[in-house]
Scaffold this active site. Structure first.
Site, PDB file in Angstrom:
ATOM      1  N   LYS A 294      43.558  34.811  51.123  1.00 47.65           N
ATOM      2  CA  LYS A 294      42.206  35.446  50.692  1.00 47.65           C
ATOM      3  C   LYS A 294      41.713  34.364  49.693  1.00 47.65           C
ATOM      4  CE  LYS A 294      42.006  38.801  47.671  1.00 47.65           C
ATOM      5  NZ  LYS A 294      41.301  38.489  46.419  1.00 47.65           N
ATOM      6  N   ASN A 295      42.509  34.133  48.775  1.00 46.26           N
ATOM      7  CA  ASN A 295      42.254  33.428  47.396  1.00 46.26           C
ATOM      8  C   ASN A 295      42.179  31.995  47.658  1.00 46.26           C
ATOM      9  OD1 ASN A 295      42.313  35.730  46.355  1.00 46.26           O
ATOM     10  ND2 ASN A 295      44.252  35.600  45.141  1.00 46.26           N
TER      11      ASN A 295
ATOM     12  N   CYS B  17      36.891  43.981  35.487  1.00 43.74           N
ATOM     13  CA  CYS B  17      37.457  44.997  36.877  1.00 43.74           C
ATOM     14  C   CYS B  17      38.629  45.626  36.133  1.00 43.74           C
ATOM     15  CB  CYS B  17      37.776  43.910  37.723  1.00 43.74           C
ATOM     16  SG  CYS B  17      39.188  43.224  37.838  1.00 43.74           S
TER      17      CYS B  17
ATOM     18  N   ARG C 264      38.090  39.684  32.239  1.00 40.32           N
ATOM     19  CA  ARG C 264      37.806  38.597  32.894  1.00 40.32           C
ATOM     20  C   ARG C 264      36.669  38.027  32.755  1.00 40.32           C
ATOM     21  NH1 ARG C 264      39.736  40.058  38.941  1.00 40.32           N
ATOM     22  NH2 ARG C 264      40.261  37.888  39.067  1.00 40.32           N
TER      23      ARG C 264
ATOM     24  N   ASP D 159      49.968  38.110  40.871  1.00 41.15           N
ATOM     25  CA  ASP D 159      49.464  38.958  41.975  1.00 41.15           C
ATOM     26  C   ASP D 159      50.710  39.367  42.696  1.00 41.15           C
ATOM     27  OD1 ASP D 159      46.684  36.933  42.934  1.00 41.15           O
ATOM     28  OD2 ASP D 159      46.913  38.432  41.286  1.00 41.15           O
TER      29      ASP D 159
ATOM     30  N   ARG E 151      40.413  44.875  50.967  1.00 42.45           N
ATOM     31  CA  ARG E 151      39.906  43.840  50.472  1.00 42.45           C
ATOM     32  C   ARG E 151      40.910  42.497  50.689  1.00 42.45           C
ATOM     33  NH1 ARG E 151      37.979  44.174  44.698  1.00 42.45           N
ATOM     34  NH2 ARG E 151      37.162  41.929  45.425  1.00 42.45           N
TER      35      ARG E 151
HETATM   36  C1  EPZ Z   1      42.381  34.357  40.885  1.00 45.09           C
HETATM   37  O1  EPZ Z   1      41.446  34.998  39.926  1.00 45.09           O
HETATM   38  C2  EPZ Z   1      42.791  35.095  41.685  1.00 45.09           C
HETATM   39  N1  EPZ Z   1      41.467  35.666  42.463  1.00 45.09           N
HETATM   40  C3  EPZ Z   1      43.719  36.468  41.251  1.00 45.09           C
HETATM   41  O2  EPZ Z   1      43.746  37.097  42.220  1.00 45.09           O
HETATM   42  C4  EPZ Z   1      44.626  36.005  40.384  1.00 45.09           C
HETATM   43  O3  EPZ Z   1      45.039  36.956  39.919  1.00 45.09           O
HETATM   44  C5  EPZ Z   1      44.204  34.907  39.446  1.00 45.09           C
HETATM   45  O4  EPZ Z   1      43.544  33.894  39.858  1.00 45.09           O
HETATM   46  C6  EPZ Z   1      45.492  34.597  38.679  1.00 45.09           C
HETATM   47  O5  EPZ Z   1      46.373  33.658  39.509  1.00 45.09           O
HETATM   48  C7  EPZ Z   1      41.058  34.796  43.427  1.00 45.09           C
HETATM   49  O6  EPZ Z   1      41.397  33.540  43.728  1.00 45.09           O
HETATM   50  C8  EPZ Z   1      39.801  35.229  44.027  1.00 45.09           C
HETATM   51  P1  EPZ Z   1      41.862  33.143  36.416  1.00 45.09           P
HETATM   52  P2  EPZ Z   1      40.598  34.259  38.845  1.00 45.09           P
HETATM   53  O7  EPZ Z   1      40.564  32.552  36.081  1.00 45.09           O
HETATM   54  O8  EPZ Z   1      40.059  32.956  39.204  1.00 45.09           O
HETATM   55  C9  EPZ Z   1      41.107  34.426  31.756  1.00 45.09           C
HETATM   56  C10 EPZ Z   1      43.899  39.017  43.480  1.00 45.09           C
HETATM   57  O9  EPZ Z   1      44.840  40.140  43.363  1.00 45.09           O
HETATM   58  N2  EPZ Z   1      39.575  33.605  31.930  1.00 45.09           N
HETATM   59  O10 EPZ Z   1      43.037  32.185  36.672  1.00 45.09           O
HETATM   60  O11 EPZ Z   1      39.532  35.098  38.297  1.00 45.09           O
HETATM   61  C11 EPZ Z   1      41.217  35.594  32.878  1.00 45.09           C
HETATM   62  O12 EPZ Z   1      40.542  36.758  32.139  1.00 45.09           O
HETATM   63  C12 EPZ Z   1      43.298  38.595  42.451  1.00 45.09           C
HETATM   64  O13 EPZ Z   1      43.997  38.503  44.504  1.00 45.09           O
HETATM   65  C13 EPZ Z   1      39.105  33.335  30.786  1.00 45.09           C
HETATM   66  O14 EPZ Z   1      39.360  34.034  29.739  1.00 45.09           O
HETATM   67  O15 EPZ Z   1      41.866  34.172  37.438  1.00 45.09           O
HETATM   68  C14 EPZ Z   1      42.780  35.618  32.927  1.00 45.09           C
HETATM   69  O16 EPZ Z   1      43.158  36.349  31.839  1.00 45.09           O
HETATM   70  C15 EPZ Z   1      43.289  39.462  41.227  1.00 45.09           C
HETATM   71  N3  EPZ Z   1      37.794  32.820  31.206  1.00 45.09           N
HETATM   72  C16 EPZ Z   1      43.158  34.207  33.101  1.00 45.09           C
HETATM   73  O17 EPZ Z   1      42.056  33.497  32.160  1.00 45.09           O
HETATM   74  C17 EPZ Z   1      37.386  32.405  32.251  1.00 45.09           C
HETATM   75  O18 EPZ Z   1      36.450  31.784  32.163  1.00 45.09           O
HETATM   76  C18 EPZ Z   1      43.404  33.701  34.433  1.00 45.09           C
HETATM   77  O19 EPZ Z   1      42.403  34.225  35.111  1.00 45.09           O
HETATM   78  C19 EPZ Z   1      38.145  32.493  33.344  1.00 45.09           C
HETATM   79  C20 EPZ Z   1      39.464  33.234  33.155  1.00 45.09           C
END
Ligand code: EPZ
Length: 429
Positions: A22-23, A125, A130, A314, A406
């Site tokens: 999915k990701n 969420c 996020r 995850d 999902r």
């Molecule tokens: C991806 O989310 C995945 N989703 C998430 O999977 C996964 O948990 C996450 O990466 C971490 O591995 C998809 O790929 C669709 P991040 P993403 O940006 O890209 C902070 C699942 O269960 N951050 O790496 O949104 C954020 O808040 C989902 O399948 C900022 O501060 O994750 C978090 O604390 C859940 N500012 C950290 O970085 C930003 O602009 C990592 O988030 C972006 C992120």
């Protein structure tokens, strides 16, 4: 609303086919906006989020074709052809983005191709605030001007994006993907520093290269992109879903079973597999499959989530479910998201012994769990309750399973094929 009923205590044995990730699929679908030609994606999983992304792209002007269209889990409907001859709208509306955060990934491709984009802020969420400030930072480093107005990111890049230096203060999968896609059509060179190294990021990068992009350093924390004036069509096979594979590995471990996970490899989950082995689980590569068996005692291990190649956040909830029935104690520390312990009170309803201290949870293994009615909250928390239900004595009823749909394709069928007593209870809303 549908529920899932599990009668636990059965040892699971059998084979499970691992779906496309999915990701990986979600960002790959947005990459179709970068070219007028057709991007063909194969190994596409049948998931609610894929349909949501297809609807979003369609309103941007993408022609979405799914071969065979059947969602029966068979081979049909696994090839997606995405063609965006022209972008009819550069707005990603709130009503679509609020349903699926990954929608915000259209920002990079829209700005890169059209020099403008109006993308709704995804909002928070269940697992955390996020923010998307790093996605905006990446666009600004490539010369875009991004304003926030009425809940939207308004991005403009007169004359197009220009190569720049994107330095991320923390690792973000999504922001790295946004930067990669935008830089592929920016004028000149872009350097991405402290980039994410997740297999899904590498998969996107490989697809962009197949579309004509010039990228070096995928899988490292420093990526270099030479922008092109245009990209062409390509065909790309989506990488296996390592989180789905890890989830079923725990199904084998928590029931003392033996499951062959087809279409997956150990190198997608290094830290996770190390921890499983430390806990007493046997995990072996067998050709293009991973065999997971547990015959001996399960022992408690400490886990701390980190960006890849560290322990995946995850798989935190699922691993915690496993630790609830392990011998001894284990400390589970969540460093990526600030609110990712929603499964704890539900596992406690099943008799688990867990105490939360800030971003860590101390899990003391118990002799056994008892089935109970429990509530799903987010995708991974909900599947951890299904795993606990497989090990528990008696019946577990998981409510709000739309969370599961999902991210897990045919979960009940895949587990039932290994001997689980599990069924979906359809109820009118
Ligand atoms: C991806 O989310 C995945 N989703 C998430 O999977 C996964 O948990 C996450 O990466 C971490 O591995 C998809 O790929 C669709 P991040 P993403 O940006 O890209 C902070 C699942 O269960 N951050 O790496 O949104 C954020 O808040 C989902 O399948 C900022 O501060 O994750 C978090 O604390 C859940 N500012 C950290 O970085 C930003 O602009 C990592 O988030 C972006 C992120």
């Amino acid at each position: 609303m549908d529920k899932i009923r599990i009668r636990g205590g059965k040892t699971l044995n059998g084979t499970i086919e691992i779906s496309g990730a999915k990701n990986a699929a979600l960002p790959l679908m947005t990459a179709a906006l970068l070219t007028e030609e057709t991007l063909t994606l194969t190994n596409v999983p049948h998931l609610a989020d894929i349909t949501a992304m297809a609807n979003l792209l369609a309103q941007h002007g993408t022609d979405v074709a799914l071969d065979g269209g059947a969602a029966d889990g068979g081979s049909a409907g696994r090839v997606l052809r995405l063609t965006t001859p022209t972008i009819s709208s550069t707005t990603a509306p709130y009503d679509l983005v609020r349903k699926m955060r990954a929608s915000a990934l259209v920002l990079g491709p829209l700005v890169a191709r059209c020099g403008e984009a109006r993308v709704s802020l995804p909002g928070g969420c269940g697992i955390g605030a996020r923010p998307v400030d790093l996605h905006i930072k990446a666009m600004e480093a490539m010369g875009a001007k991004v304003d926030l107005d009425a809940g939207y990111m308004i991005a403009t890049a007169k004359g197009g994006l220009k190569g720049g230096r994107v330095v991320f203060p923390k690792v973000s999968v999504g922001a790295t993907e946004s930067a990669l896609m935008a830089a592929s059509l920016a004028k000149g060179e872009t350097e991405i520093v402290n980039a994410a190294r997740e297999p899904e990021v590498i998969d996107l990068g490989r697809c962009l290269i197949a579309m004509g992009a010039q990228i070096e350093g995928l899988g490292t924390d420093r990526i270099l992109v030479q922008g092109k004036t245009s990209l062409h069509g390509a065909e790309h096979r989506i990488v296996a879903d390592r989180i789905e594979a890890g989830t079923y590995a725990i199904a084998a471990a928590i029931t003392g079973g033996d499951i062959l996970l087809k279409g997956c490899s150990l190198d997608l989950l290094p830290a996770f597999i190390d921890k499983l082995r430390e806990a007493g689980v046997s995990v072996e590569q067998e050709g293009e499959a991973i065999r997971v068996t547990r015959k001996g005692p399960l022992v408690g291990v400490d886990v701390m989530t980190e960006p890849y190649p560290g322990f995946p956040t995850d798989l935190q909830a699922q691993t915690m479910a496993l630790m609830t029935v392990a011998e001894g104690a284990s400390m589970v520390t969540e460093t990526i998201f600030e609110n990712r312990f929603m499964h704890v009170p539900e596992l406690a309803r099943m008799g688990a012994n867990i105490n939360i201290h800030g971003s860590s949870a101390m899990v003391r293994g118990v002799k056994g769990l008892r089935g109970a009615p429990v509530m799903a909250t987010d995708l991974r928390a909900s599947v951890s309750l299904v795993l606990a239900g497989l090990a528990a004595q008696g019946e577990t009823l998981v409510q709000r399973v739309y969370h599961l749909d999902r991210g897990y394709e045919r979960l009940e069928a895949k587990l039932a094929a290994c001997g689980a007593d599990i069924e979906r209870v359809r109820e009118a809303d």
